[in-house]
Structures are given as structure tokens and as C-alpha cells.
Design a protein around this motif. Structure first.
Motif, PDB file in Angstrom:
ATOM      1  N   GLU A 170       0.826  -1.207   0.000  1.00 47.05           N
ATOM      2  CA  GLU A 170       0.000   0.000   0.000  1.00 47.05           C
ATOM      3  C   GLU A 170       0.860   1.257   0.000  1.00 47.05           C
ATOM      4  OE1 GLU A 170      -3.079   0.001  -0.619  1.00 47.05           O
ATOM      5  OE2 GLU A 170      -3.257  -2.184  -0.534  1.00 47.05           O
ATOM      6  N   ARG A 171       2.033   1.196   0.622  1.00 49.31           N
ATOM      7  CA  ARG A 171       2.943   2.348   0.558  1.00 49.31           C
ATOM      8  C   ARG A 171       3.342   2.628  -0.876  1.00 49.31           C
ATOM      9  NH1 ARG A 171       5.647   0.261   5.062  1.00 49.31           N
ATOM     10  NH2 ARG A 171       7.359  -0.489   3.756  1.00 49.31           N
ATOM     11  N   TRP A 172       3.666   1.568  -1.609  1.00 48.76           N
ATOM     12  CA  TRP A 172       4.068   1.753  -3.002  1.00 48.76           C
ATOM     13  C   TRP A 172       2.955   2.456  -3.786  1.00 48.76           C
ATOM     14  CZ3 TRP A 172       8.378   1.707  -5.740  1.00 48.76           C
ATOM     15  CH2 TRP A 172       8.283   1.708  -7.127  1.00 48.76           C
ATOM     16  N   TRP A 173       1.728   2.022  -3.608  1.00 49.77           N
ATOM     17  CA  TRP A 173       0.614   2.649  -4.328  1.00 49.77           C
ATOM     18  C   TRP A 173       0.405   4.091  -3.872  1.00 49.77           C
ATOM     19  CZ3 TRP A 173      -1.880   1.590  -8.626  1.00 49.77           C
ATOM     20  CH2 TRP A 173      -3.098   2.233  -8.885  1.00 49.77           C
ATOM     21  N   SER A 174       0.590   4.339  -2.591  1.00 51.76           N
ATOM     22  CA  SER A 174       0.315   5.668  -2.031  1.00 51.76           C
ATOM     23  C   SER A 174       1.287   6.731  -2.537  1.00 51.76           C
ATOM     24  CB  SER A 174       0.358   5.621  -0.499  1.00 51.76           C
ATOM     25  OG  SER A 174       1.695   5.447  -0.036  1.00 51.76           O
ATOM     26  N   TYR A 175       2.454   6.332  -3.052  1.00 52.34           N
ATOM     27  CA  TYR A 175       3.395   7.323  -3.563  1.00 52.34           C
ATOM     28  C   TYR A 175       2.820   8.087  -4.758  1.00 52.34           C
ATOM     29  CZ  TYR A 175       6.897   4.780  -0.780  1.00 52.34           C
ATOM     30  OH  TYR A 175       7.593   4.180   0.237  1.00 52.34           O
ATOM     31  N   GLY A 176       1.884   7.482  -5.460  1.00 53.86           N
ATOM     32  CA  GLY A 176       1.310   8.120  -6.636  1.00 53.86           C
ATOM     33  C   GLY A 176       2.123   7.842  -7.889  1.00 53.86           C
ATOM     34  N   GLU A 177       1.488   7.992  -9.049  1.00 51.49           N
ATOM     35  CA  GLU A 177       2.115   7.598 -10.301  1.00 51.49           C
ATOM     36  C   GLU A 177       3.403   8.369 -10.571  1.00 51.49           C
ATOM     37  OE1 GLU A 177       1.053   7.242 -15.086  1.00 51.49           O
ATOM     38  OE2 GLU A 177      -0.456   7.919 -13.650  1.00 51.49           O
ATOM     39  N   ALA A 178       3.390   9.692 -10.361  1.00 53.31           N
ATOM     40  CA  ALA A 178       4.576  10.495 -10.668  1.00 53.31           C
ATOM     41  C   ALA A 178       5.762  10.112  -9.793  1.00 53.31           C
ATOM     42  CB  ALA A 178       4.259  11.977 -10.514  1.00 53.31           C
ATOM     43  N   ARG A 179       5.513   9.920  -8.494  1.00 54.24           N
ATOM     44  CA  ARG A 179       6.600   9.556  -7.581  1.00 54.24           C
ATOM     45  C   ARG A 179       7.097   8.142  -7.857  1.00 54.24           C
ATOM     46  NH1 ARG A 179      11.123  10.293  -5.668  1.00 54.24           N
ATOM     47  NH2 ARG A 179      11.564   9.573  -3.560  1.00 54.24           N
ATOM     48  N   ARG A 180       6.169   7.237  -8.170  1.00 56.50           N
ATOM     49  CA  ARG A 180       6.590   5.876  -8.510  1.00 56.50           C
ATOM     50  C   ARG A 180       7.507   5.889  -9.731  1.00 56.50           C
ATOM     51  NH1 ARG A 180       1.021   4.598  -7.348  1.00 56.50           N
ATOM     52  NH2 ARG A 180       0.539   4.398  -9.575  1.00 56.50           N
ATOM     53  N   ALA A 181       7.196   6.743 -10.690  1.00 57.95           N
ATOM     54  CA  ALA A 181       8.036   6.832 -11.892  1.00 57.95           C
ATOM     55  C   ALA A 181       9.449   7.277 -11.535  1.00 57.95           C
ATOM     56  CB  ALA A 181       7.408   7.789 -12.901  1.00 57.95           C
ATOM     57  N   GLU A 182       9.575   8.247 -10.637  1.00 56.58           N
ATOM     58  CA  GLU A 182      10.898   8.698 -10.212  1.00 56.58           C
ATOM     59  C   GLU A 182      11.678   7.567  -9.556  1.00 56.58           C
ATOM     60  OE1 GLU A 182      10.285  11.937  -7.582  1.00 56.58           O
ATOM     61  OE2 GLU A 182       9.431  13.280  -9.090  1.00 56.58           O
ATOM     62  N   ILE A 183      10.986   6.813  -8.710  1.00 55.17           N
ATOM     63  CA  ILE A 183      11.657   5.716  -8.002  1.00 55.17           C
ATOM     64  C   ILE A 183      12.102   4.647  -8.992  1.00 55.17           C
ATOM     65  CG2 ILE A 183      11.380   3.922  -6.261  1.00 55.17           C
ATOM     66  CD1 ILE A 183       9.220   5.726  -4.963  1.00 55.17           C
ATOM     67  N   ILE A 184      11.255   4.319  -9.953  1.00 53.98           N
ATOM     68  CA  ILE A 184      11.594   3.289 -10.932  1.00 53.98           C
ATOM     69  C   ILE A 184      12.838   3.683 -11.717  1.00 53.98           C
ATOM     70  CG2 ILE A 184      10.811   2.137 -13.041  1.00 53.98           C
ATOM     71  CD1 ILE A 184       7.936   2.310 -11.849  1.00 53.98           C
TER      72      ILE A 184
END
Length: 381
Positions: A170-184
């Protein structure tokens, strides 16, 4: 050891849960046929008496986190965030060649208690353990620092496993699409070669919309990884025949999906259900129309059958590391298994030798489990 009272309580819980398992031979619940989500869900066929899946509603919307239409405003926002339950709405991704992987990959949960460089072909690390909980920022400045922390050789392939309990998912989802993209993008810079998608949970005792929401999120995050250039195995969680049918249709239509992932350590691995889940995975392989690789955690009892259906099966070995941390040594037991014996160490003694011996032993026995079916399939081809 559990007390008689605890054993009895667990047995009652299992019996109650079994009544909620989907059983294809039964007729769908009466209320399923008028449900607007029937096409996606397929209806529930359970031994327990219920009009429809809303009988599983807890009736406490103010404190419930489940995706349920009885929480109207929250339900609408949860549906909007995934753009509906249909899988074919997931944005497409390019085909991304994935690295060649060995049949057995040890999972390292941390870099402690070892000091020697581990020169394996590949290792698996937890997607969530290399990230800070607060904002998802990787804990390592570069690939060299990551390899030093886990004592990995320069040529060892690093993959990340997205399987975990619900809070990290759920933490991963909560980061939001833009933040997840940065992490990836940062993960690619850390030398990660492949990741398995987060395994958002499906529960037998919740309204089915929660399952549909989880499956759509799995598809969305897999595509996000893939679009940004990091090969990602689709984690095809399913409870019912219709769930596996939907995954079969989805995978068949998307050649960019080359790897699947599954986890048999919890509900899917129970003796009463493991064959059903294995058959669901075989169904996806048959329907894909192209070779696929399956990455699994646990599920040794069905490895042979899965190896017959897939071009390759990769087993993530969590046992070697955990047993080594508990000072236990793998000793050959017959031709195709090991037993674990106590292997005491001196205070502060490093565990490199113990871990490497255990990893080698597990790789050998698991490889022997898969070899007969792989050889038979290749001969038939």
C-alpha cells in the motif's frame, strides 16, 4: 507448539474460510446475476450460504479500508483511481527484453552477518527493503553502494521481488504515479535488471470489488515499470476461474508481458487449493500463444507441473537465507530434498560459508524437481 485451544481455534477459522472458497462445480450465488460487475467477476460459487458478495461486508464503513459500494463516496474515488475494473484499459507498454535468469535465485533479506562477495549468477532483494518508508527514496546512492551493502559480485544480476505483506504494498501505491516513476528510474540506475509486480491481495471474506481493484492495480503497476524501461513480471493473483480467465485474456493480448510471478507461501499454497492455483497458471501459459517465464516463491509441490507448461520457471529461494540466519545447515535427504540440522557458530562469526552451502544445496534439489518435466517438454517440442 500451539496449545489444543489454539489448534481448535485455527481449525474452526480454516473451516469457515473454506466455505468462502470459490468452487466451480457449484452454482453462482443468486444475487450475482444482477450485479453490474458480473462480467468481470464471474460470480461466486461457495459452499457457504450467501445472496451475493455483499454478505461479506463488515457493516462498518467508517473504519473499513475495503473497496465496497456501501461506502459510496470512497468507492467512487477508488474506482476512478484505477479507471474502472476492466483490465484492457491499462496503458500499453513496449516489449522490454529481460535478463537471463537461473532456475533458482536466493532471496537476501539484508546484508548483515556476511562479508565475502557472493558471486552468484543472480540474487533477489525486496523491492521495499531498499527504499525508505517515508518517501520511497532508495537507501543507496548508486549501484556500487547497493552491491557493497549486500556483498554482491559485479556481475551478479539483481532482481527485486514485489511480494510482501499489505503495508509495504500500500505504501508503493500511495506514492502516486509520478513519484513511482521517479523511483523506478532510480532503481534502473541501481542496476536492477527485473522486478516482480506488487502482489495486491485477494481475500475470500470481502466484497469482490476489492479483488477486482487489487487485480487492476497489479496490472497498472506492472505496466508502469515496463513503460519506464524496467522489465517487470506480472503477478497474476486470482481466486476464481474467472480471475484466471481474465488474466489469460490480458496476457495473450499483450506481447510485452514475458514474465509472470506467483506466490504459494500463503493461501494459494494450502494443500486444498494449491492444485487449483497451479492449474490457473497453466491455463495462462496455454492461452498466451508464446513462451513465458514464471517466477515463483514457494510451491515446491507443483514445480514439476508448472515447468511442463512454461518455457522456464524461476524459483525464488527464501529458505537458504532464513535458515542460515538461524544457524541451520542443509543436509541431503534422499535424492530430492534436504533436512535442516543445527549448525552453531561462534559469537560474531560470519555466515558466508553456511549461507553459500545452503544456497548451493537448495539450488541442486529444486533444480532436480524441475528437470524431468523440462526435459520431457523439450523432447516433445
Amino acid at each position: 507448539m500451539l496449545s489444543p485451544t489454539e489448534n481448535a481455534r485455527n481449525a474452526r477459522t480454516r473451516r469457515r474460510e473454506a466455505k468462502l472458497w470459490d468452487t466451480p462445480q457449484l452454482t453462482p450465488s443468486l444475487g450475482c446475476f444482477s450485479c453490474p460487475s458480473f462480467e468481470d467477476c464471474g460470480g461466486l460459487r461457495t459452499a457457504g450460504s450467501m445472496f451475493d458478495c455483499l454478505d461479506n461486508c463488515c457493516g462498518k464503513p467508517s473504519s473499513c479500508s475495503v473497496v465496497c459500494p456501501k461506502k459510496a463516496h470512497d468507492f467512487a474515488s477508488r474506482v476512478r483511481e484505477i479507471s474502472g475494473f476492466k483490465l484492457d484499459g491499462v496503458e500499453r507498454a513496449p516489449v522490454k527484453p529481460a535478463p537471463q535468469l537461473p532456475a533458482v535465485i536466493p532471496v537476501l533479506f539484508h546484508g548483515k552477518a556476511r562479508e565475502r562477495v557472493f558471486a552468484a549468477d543472480a540474487v533477489a532483494l525486496s523491492l521495499y527493503r531498499i527504499l525508505n518508508k517515508k518517501d520511497g527514496a532508495p537507501k543507496f546512492a548508486d549501484e556500487a553502494e547497493l552491491r557493497r551493502e549486500y556483498s554482491l559480485g559485479a556481475t551478479t544480476q539483481i532482481i527485486l521481488t514485489g511480494t510482501d505483506q499489505d503495508p509495504p504494498l500500500e505504501r508503493w501505491w500511495s506514492y502516486g504515479e509520478a513519484r513511482r516513476a521517479e523511483i523506478i528510474r532510480t532503481l534502473i540506475g541501481l542496476g536492477v535488471g527485473l522486478v516482480t509486480a506488487p502482489n495486491y491481495s485477494l481475500f475470500a471474506n470481502t466484497p469482490r470489488w476489492d479483488d477486482l481493484h487489487s487485480m487492476k492495480r497489479i496490472a497498472i503497476v506492472q505496466a508502469e515499470f515496463q513503460r519506464l524501461g524496467l522489465p517487470c513480471a506480472l503477478h497474476v493473483n486470482g481466486r476464481t476461474d474467472r480471475d484466471f480467465e481474465r488474466w489469460t485474456e490480458f496476457v495473450a493480448a499483450r506481447p510485452e508481458i514475458t514474465h509472470l510471478a506467483y506466490e504459494f507461501a500463503t493461501g494459494a499454497g494450502r494443500a486444498e487449493r494449491i492444485q487449483k492455483h497451479a492449474e490457473g497458471l497453466r491455463q495462462i501459459a496455454r492461452g498466451a500463444g508464446r513462451p513465458l517465464t514464471l517466477i515463483v516463491r514457494s510451491g515446491l509441490d507443483v514445480l514439476e507441473a508448472l515447468s511442463e507448461a512454461y518455457e522456464s520457471v524461476v524459483f525464488l529461494d527464501t529458505t537458504s537465507f532464513m535458515k542460515s540466519m538461524k544457524r541451520q545447515l542443509a543436509v541431503p535427504h534422499g535424492n530430492r530434498w534436504v533436512r535442516w540440522e543445527a549448525a552453531p557458530t561462534l559469537p560474531d562469526e560470519k555466515l558466508d560459508d553456511l549461507f553459500e552451502r545452503n544456497a548451493e544445496a537448495m539450488a541442486k534439489v529444486v533444480g532436480q524437481m524441475m528437470t524431468p518435466r523440462i526435459a520431457a517438454r523439450k523432447a516433445a517440442a
